[in-house]
Design a protein around this motif. Structure first.
Motif, mmCIF file in Angstrom:
data_model
loop_
_atom_site.group_PDB
_atom_site.id
_atom_site.type_symbol
_atom_site.label_atom_id
_atom_site.label_comp_id
_atom_site.label_asym_id
_atom_site.label_seq_id
_atom_site.Cartn_x
_atom_site.Cartn_y
_atom_site.Cartn_z
ATOM 1 N N UNK A 54 0.836 -1.195 0.000
ATOM 2 C CA UNK A 54 0.000 0.000 0.000
ATOM 3 C C UNK A 54 0.878 1.255 0.000
ATOM 4 N N UNK A 55 1.932 1.210 0.781
ATOM 5 C CA UNK A 55 2.855 2.352 0.799
ATOM 6 C C UNK A 55 3.526 2.520 -0.572
ATOM 7 N N UNK A 56 3.914 1.401 -1.170
ATOM 8 C CA UNK A 56 4.599 1.471 -2.465
ATOM 9 C C UNK A 56 3.696 2.029 -3.561
ATOM 10 N N UNK A 57 2.381 1.840 -3.378
ATOM 11 C CA UNK A 57 1.445 2.345 -4.393
ATOM 12 C C UNK A 57 1.161 3.832 -4.245
ATOM 13 N N UNK A 58 1.528 4.427 -3.104
ATOM 14 C CA UNK A 58 1.280 5.867 -2.919
ATOM 15 C C UNK A 58 2.024 6.639 -4.014
ATOM 16 N N UNK A 59 1.343 7.598 -4.654
ATOM 17 C CA UNK A 59 1.977 8.271 -5.797
ATOM 18 C C UNK A 59 3.347 8.886 -5.489
#
Lengths: 463, 97
Positions: free
Chosen positions: A290-295
């Motif tokens: 989820x963190x990695x998907x943050x723009x």
């Protein structure tokens, strides 16, 4: 146990008995009964190797026992080595140690849904000798420290798991290993097993970690060209960045993410208290994703290739419940002693200091010929007189504060992002009415009395 | 196996690791009765290598996927998981760490 052969003959008898040459099943391992060293160090991480190095330098006969195929094979961390503590054992280690980048820029990112509020400190001073901290990877770093210990005369025994201690009339006198007939004896045993301190627990040296006093972290090594890392993080190739991320992606756990720049890889991870993860019924890998998907994070990682995934526990013990780090014939080091300042994300520096102090204590004990608990209590005093236990003591209320105020990890980052979004959006709304809107956001997210309480509680936790 | 160089799925991430499999498990479920009575099956949810799976009437332990974090012994509220570290020479071998 009565005979006292020279060190060489001990080592060669270990080798001839199959200890150093056994196949991976360990079935051929046979040790002559009566093998006795001055000290056994269990675990070749930073704490264990520092201790082995200090003792070996003083002429003690030391065996450093490691479970992995090589030192570092089983070891994981976030990735920052602090210079001062490390140099107190290994002077000017930065000249030849396998380090990644000196850290010159430390950033805190508070992530909103698709935005980020940033804070940070950057100085070129940290990029020059004697430096402040370095990113590094354990596979190489732990082998380096262990090699230092070996060069000083310690004997490194890999692929060997210590299962429990051997006691004689209440004093620790040796260790049992996973190898057949693999008992080793010494005047003093230094337990540096790490957080998974199964032998120490089995032997009653301390209570095991529990879900409320340990965090579980997962990490990925993501490779990118060095130049890409330099460009994206705005540093030259010989300078590095640490980035700490908190925000709603942590789903209300007391947890944080991190991104550290290595030479041509990034260490990207997330960790939270085990109990919070379990209560939330999430997998730390999902929160990392989820963190990695943050723009804001995604643009840093784009085009990277995952090289390794790892998971590791981090001690988060309350100061009051730290185990007594010594007893008759033994000492507990590093993570095995709970020596982690997790509020400041410091661990390896405390581990190395504990290794140094335990090593010095063992050297003194040998001079006196006294390895009783009383004699080894010098170790505790050395820890108390240094920043290691001073920091853990003075900060003892903070972990409890953050555990009971988890809004700092989710609600506040979201609130700050909403406030910044409103305040920085230039539109036709008059500034005064915008001010009222900001107040409204704060009210909605936390309530003004809640905000005031958090500030007061926070200040109290520092006393 | 995914072609994505930065996979999100755990099984693809685990595929990257060198894990030497021992012929016997270092993890043991002490009593299946306890698992049968456990409603939440906590171990199946938080283990970062998804070693634990519920298959109808018992937990299957894929110990060969274990990356040795040690969290499972804390996660089971009934202390029903006995976990030690693999013997010397076995288990995960991290290159980077």
């Amino acid at each position: 146990m009565g005979h006292e052969p020279a060190e060489d003959s001990k080592v060669s008898s270990l080798e001839s008995s199959g200890f150093a040459t056994a196949d991976r099943t360990g079935r051929n391992a046979v040790t002559e009964e009566g093998e006795k060293f001055d000290a056994i160090v269990v675990g070749a991480g930073p704490a264990g190797s520092a201790a082995a190095y200090v003792m070996a330098q003083s002429g003690m006969e030391v065996v450093l026992v490691e479970r992995g195929d090589y030192p570092g094979a089983k070891n994981v961390w976030g990735g920052v080595l602090f210079r001062e503590a490390t140099a107190s054992v290994f002077p000017e280690f930065w000249e030849d140690a396998p380090l990644e980048r000196p850290v010159v820029d430390q950033r805190l990112w508070m992530l909103g849904e698709d935005s980020v509020v940033q804070a940070g400190f950057k100085t070129e001073r940290f990029g020059k000798p004697p430096y402040n901290a370095f990113t590094a990877l354990r596979g190489k770093l732990d082998s380096y420290f262990a090699k230092k210990a070996e060069d000083a005369g310690a004997y490194l025994l890999t692929e060997t798991q210590v299962t429990e201690l051997i006691f004689d009339r209440g004093k620790a006198v040796g260790v049992r290993t996973s190898r057949d007939d693999g008992d080793l004896y010494a005047d003093v045993i230094l337990m540096a097993e790490g957080v998974n301190c199964f032998a120490a627990v089995k032997s009653g040296l301390r209570a095991d970690y529990r879900m409320e006093n340990a965090a579980l972290a997962v990490k990925e090594i993501i490779s990118l060209p060095e130049q890409t890392i330099n460009d994206r993080f705005n540093v030259p190739g010989d300078q590095g960045v640490t980035l700490l991320c908190i925000g709603e992606f942590g789903r209300g756990t007391m947890g944080s993410g991190f991104i550290y720049t290595n030479k041509d890889t990034l260490s990207v991870g997330f960790g939270a208290i085990v109990q919070h993860l379990s209560d939330t019924q999430v997998q730390p890998n999902d929160l990392l994703e989820e963190m990695k998907r943050h723009p804001a994070v995604q643009v840093l990682l784009n085009g990277g290739e995952t090289k390794e995934y790892s998971a590791h526990l981090i001690p988060e013990m309350r100061f009051e419940s730290l185990p007594r780090p010594y007893g008759a014939g033994y000492m507990l080091l590093g993570d095995t002693a709970g020596l982690v300042n997790f509020m400041f994300q410091e661990g390896a520096n405390l581990a190395i200091m504990s290794g140094k102090f335990a090593g010095e204590t063992a050297v003194e004990a040998k001079k006196r010929g006294d390895f009783s608990a009383d004699s080894l209590s010098m170790y505790q005093r050395k820890l108390e007189n240094s920043f290691v236990l001073k920091d853990l003591k003075s900060l003892r209320k903070m972990p409890g504060f953050f555990r009971s105020h988890r809004q700092f990890f989710g609600t506040y980052p979201r609130m700050l992002n909403r406030i910044a979004q409103e305040a920085l959006t230039v539109d036709d709304q008059p500034k005064m009415s915008k001010g009222r809107d900001l107040l409204r956001v704060a009210r909605e997210e936390r309530g003004l009395s809640g905000l005031a309480r958090d500030v007061l509680d926070g200040l109290r936790s520092l006393r | 196996m995914s072609d994505n160089p930065m996979p999100a799925k755990l099984e693809d991430k685990l595929f990257l690791l060198k894990i030497t499999r021992d012929d016997h498990s270092h993890i043991e479920i002490l009593s299946n009765d306890v698992c049968l009575r456990c409603e939440e099956k906590w171990c199946t949810k938080t283990c970062p290598a998804e070693v634990y799976h519920w298959e109808g009437d018992h937990i299957v332990v894929s110990y060969e996927n274990c990356i040795e974090c040690g969290a499972c012994r804390m996660i089971c509220p009934y202390n029903n998981i006995s976990c030690v570290m693999p013997r010397g020479g076995f288990g995960v071998q991290y290159k980077f760490g």
